[in-house]
Motif scaffolding. Structure first.
Motif, short mmCIF file in Angstrom:
data_model
loop_
_atom_site.label_atom_id
_atom_site.label_comp_id
_atom_site.label_asym_id
_atom_site.label_seq_id
_atom_site.Cartn_x
_atom_site.Cartn_y
_atom_site.Cartn_z
N ASN A 1 -1.85 2.14 11.89
CA ASN A 1 -1.50 0.28 11.13
C ASN A 1 0.10 0.32 11.08
O ASN A 1 0.62 -1.23 10.51
N ASP B 1 -7.10 -8.70 8.36
CA ASP B 1 -6.57 -7.71 8.97
C ASP B 1 -8.13 -6.92 9.73
O ASP B 1 -8.11 -5.91 8.86
N ARG C 1 -9.31 -3.95 10.52
CA ARG C 1 -8.78 -3.34 10.99
C ARG C 1 -10.28 -1.73 11.85
O ARG C 1 -9.07 -1.59 12.82
#
Lengths: 201, 148
Positions: A120, A130, A132
């Motif tokens: 990240n 976002d 991940r």
């Protein structure tokens, strides 16, 4: 998309900064020749022109902003030391790219640091949330590509280069670039498809 | 047209690398071929995901001080090289002088002279070895650039 060689595009230089009598276009070859005669100020133009590309390329390989910055600067220092051996009629960037890539590969070979670096800190997906997991799946996929495929993916998607530009940087025929990119896409597409399929289930 | 060729064209289409004629060819084939249409949709989805990836941009200051940083490192390295050369000359000169004095001094017992000589010889061997190692490393780096 322009078929022009972006790498050979001329620089417009400020007369005051390079001690020239009037504003004029100086070719990269002329600037490189000045650098070869030891003119550090002329090197300023080269470094400023290519620093961002250098940084992002290094980042694509090493995953760590601090190390990417460090390695890209180291590559410019190395290039300066070796500049006399460089043929100034050729574009600078492909030659520099090889130096940079080798420094990155040395770094990866020489350390296990890479694994300690959290993803990240490096890159994001431009979505509102976002994603991940997707990011990690995709990045892992890119990591697992062969070096040739990884190079073209990084240059195409993270630097938005055209086939022509990628072929120039890698000093490979355009057909080779096209097919490496195509094969790399197929592999990544499969990975993404598998991931999305799992999520739906 | 064969499917594989069309699939490559589809890939190039999303890269913005098709000319009008190739585009026409691909479109014509897509109308007729459901398999390639599925490929097209799949590729579209893929490109959407890939298009969302980008590297985090560093702060502006990074670019502002970039050249200064390269320049300083270049200069500093030059400084280190000069410093090393200077230090080496001084060391060798000092060593030579000390040796000269010791050998000529008759009040120093032979065993002590031998000890000091061996010590100095050791220092010289280590230095040469270090220099050679540096040279070797450089040479190896040069080879790495050759392979592509």
């Amino acid at each position: 998309m322009s078929k022009e060689l972006v790498l050979r595009r001329a620089f417009v230089l400020e007369s005051t900064e390079l001690d020239m009598k009037e504003d004029r276009v100086a070719s990269e070859a002329e600037i490189i020749e000045r650098v070869q005669s030891g003119d550090k100020e002329a090197y300023h133009f080269i470094v400023t022109r290519y620093m961002q590309r250098a940084y992002y390329i290094a980042l694509g390989f090493v995953h760590n902003p601090q190390d990417a910055l460090d390695i890209s600067q180291e590559a410019f220092i190395k290039a300066f030391r070796k500049i006399k051996k460089f043929d100034s009629n050729k574009p600078f960037f492909p030659w520099f790219y090889q130096l940079l890539k080798n420094l990155c590969l040395d770094y990866l070979k020489g350390s296990q640091r890479r694994e300690e670096v959290p993803l990240n800190g490096v890159r994001i997906l431009k979505t509102e949330k976002d994603d991940r997991e997707m990011k990690e799946v995709l990045w892992k996929g890119i990591e697992d590509l062969s070096l040739e495929q990884k190079e073209v993916i990084l240059l195409r998607y993270f630097q938005q280069y055209s086939y022509r530009e990628i072929a120039d940087i890698l000093e490979k025929p355009m057909g080779t670039v096209m097919s490496s990119l195509y094969n790399a896409k197929l592999r990544l597409k499969k990975i993404i498809g598998r991931y999305l399929g799992l999520e739906e289930a | 047209m064969e499917h594989k060729k069309v699939k490559e064209l589809i890939s190039s289409y999303f890269d913005g690398e098709l000319d009008n004629k190739e585009k026409e060819l691909a479109e014509k084939h897509l109308k007729e071929c459901p398999e390639c249409r599925r490929e097209f949709e799949g590729m579209k989805e893929f490109e959407e995901v890939m298009g969302k990836m980008e590297f985090k941009k560093p702060s502006k200051e990074v670019w502002e001080v970039y050249w200064a940083s390269v320049y300083n490192r270049l200069e500093r390295r030059m400084g280190w090289i000069l410093l090393s050369i200077g230090a080496m000359i001084l060391l060798f000169f000092g060593g030579y002088k000390a040796l000269e004095g010791i050998i000529q001094d008759t009040t120093i017992p032979i065993i002590l002279k031998a000890g000091i000589l061996a010590l100095l010889a050791g220092v010289v061997v280590l230095l040469v070895s270090l220099i050679r190692e540096r040279f070797f490393v450089r040479k190896r780096e040069r080879y790495k650039e050759v392979e592509k």
